[in-house]
Design an enzyme around this catalytic site. Sequence first.
Site, PDB file in Angstrom:
ATOM      1  N   LEU A 105      51.114 -74.281 -49.892  1.00 53.40           N
ATOM      2  CA  LEU A 105      50.441 -75.424 -50.502  1.00 53.40           C
ATOM      3  C   LEU A 105      51.291 -76.686 -50.364  1.00 53.40           C
ATOM      4  CD1 LEU A 105      49.427 -73.337 -53.607  1.00 53.40           C
ATOM      5  CD2 LEU A 105      47.845 -74.128 -51.836  1.00 53.40           C
ATOM      6  N   PRO A 106      50.660 -77.874 -50.450  1.00 53.48           N
ATOM      7  CA  PRO A 106      51.372 -79.119 -50.134  1.00 53.48           C
ATOM      8  C   PRO A 106      52.414 -79.584 -51.144  1.00 53.48           C
ATOM      9  CG  PRO A 106      48.983 -79.378 -49.886  1.00 53.48           C
ATOM     10  CD  PRO A 106      49.219 -78.100 -50.610  1.00 53.48           C
ATOM     11  N   THR A 141      56.847 -75.809 -49.789  1.00 54.73           N
ATOM     12  CA  THR A 141      58.111 -76.517 -50.001  1.00 54.73           C
ATOM     13  C   THR A 141      57.964 -77.382 -51.236  1.00 54.73           C
ATOM     14  OG1 THR A 141      58.655 -76.549 -47.645  1.00 54.73           O
ATOM     15  CG2 THR A 141      59.756 -78.164 -49.041  1.00 54.73           C
ATOM     16  N   LYS A 217      66.316 -74.815 -48.121  1.00 58.25           N
ATOM     17  CA  LYS A 217      65.383 -75.622 -47.337  1.00 58.25           C
ATOM     18  C   LYS A 217      65.568 -77.113 -47.619  1.00 58.25           C
ATOM     19  CE  LYS A 217      61.667 -76.913 -45.013  1.00 58.25           C
ATOM     20  NZ  LYS A 217      60.302 -76.495 -45.341  1.00 58.25           N
ATOM     21  N   LYS A 292      58.201 -86.632 -48.514  1.00 56.33           N
ATOM     22  CA  LYS A 292      58.046 -85.724 -49.653  1.00 56.33           C
ATOM     23  C   LYS A 292      59.275 -84.825 -49.816  1.00 56.33           C
ATOM     24  CE  LYS A 292      56.569 -81.633 -49.617  1.00 56.33           C
ATOM     25  NZ  LYS A 292      55.922 -80.303 -49.488  1.00 56.33           N
TER      26      LYS A 292
END
Length: 345
Positions: A105-106, A141, A217, A292
């Site tokens: 998901l974003p 992320t 990450k 982001k």
Amino acid sequence: MRSNIRITSPLARLVSRAAQRRSFSATWGPQAQYGFIGLGQMGYNMARNLQSKLNSEDTLHIYDINTASAEKFVSETLRGSGASVKVATTVREAAENAETIISCLPEPSHVKAVFGQILAPPPMESSQVPSQDRLFIDCSTIDPASSKAVANHVHTLQQGKFVDAPMSGGVVGATAGTLTFMLGAPDALLSRVEPVLLKMGKKVLHCGAQGAGLSGKLANNYLLAINNIATAEAMNLGIKLGLDSKVLGNLINISTGRCWPSEVNNPVKDVVQGSPACRDYSGGFGISLMRKDLGLAIQAAGEAGARLELGGRAKDVYETAEQQEGCKGKDFSVVYRYLGGETPA
């Protein structure tokens, strides 16, 4: 045999036309049941690789708010082999009918909203899948704090196990099945999680307990964000000083300035064949996604008390560049254009 595809009306005609080409089991039996939530650019390709590598007796339950993505997915899987596909009408349905659920998901808000629906009362009580045996693999992320909060909610309610597994490799890697996953999970779950991830990628790096995958990450993408701007500035500087772009690119890549943005994703056209710069910065890793991820890294640094001298300025660059007409929607290497970099003839 009765179809096991649960569909909304846009899919009905497609499935009925293909019904003679593939049958779908409606029974549980000994088959493995998987769920996949989020069929965006990354998730769609990851789910396709997963589906194609599962056994034909298995079932993949898919859900995306965009019904066109689900329609396309069904169309493609009807033409191939692998697991049967069942379209869920809600995220809860996709999760309730599977032992292993992958989400991609974003934003943190989307992850929280999805798991809010999955975990809403009454608890999931599918007789075929004991709640405590469900495995949630979140490949989104997001910031480690949000991920840990969701994990705690899942575990407190005894609705399963939750691990984080963000990935590196972009849309190209997701399509080719060559992603690298950074896994945050207890050691006891490795034997269960790794085989699933390796159906969608080539490497799994176990970074530590839940949340560690996201920490790794974000640290990596922070460095990538800074290196990308530095590479764009260095290339722009050298070219304006009169150097040929390819000569400069080669110099950097055999010297101490070498990095992924210079060697693989060089921001100057034709320095690296096939890079987004050669396609007017189309494809690749979107500048909005880099903005982001950089923001998430800065947020995580604040929570951890880690000092970032360059983060704030880099964030300003990405935010400003993203709003410019010539940069909006482009690969993040488009910051070279934002800096006024010249494009070789």
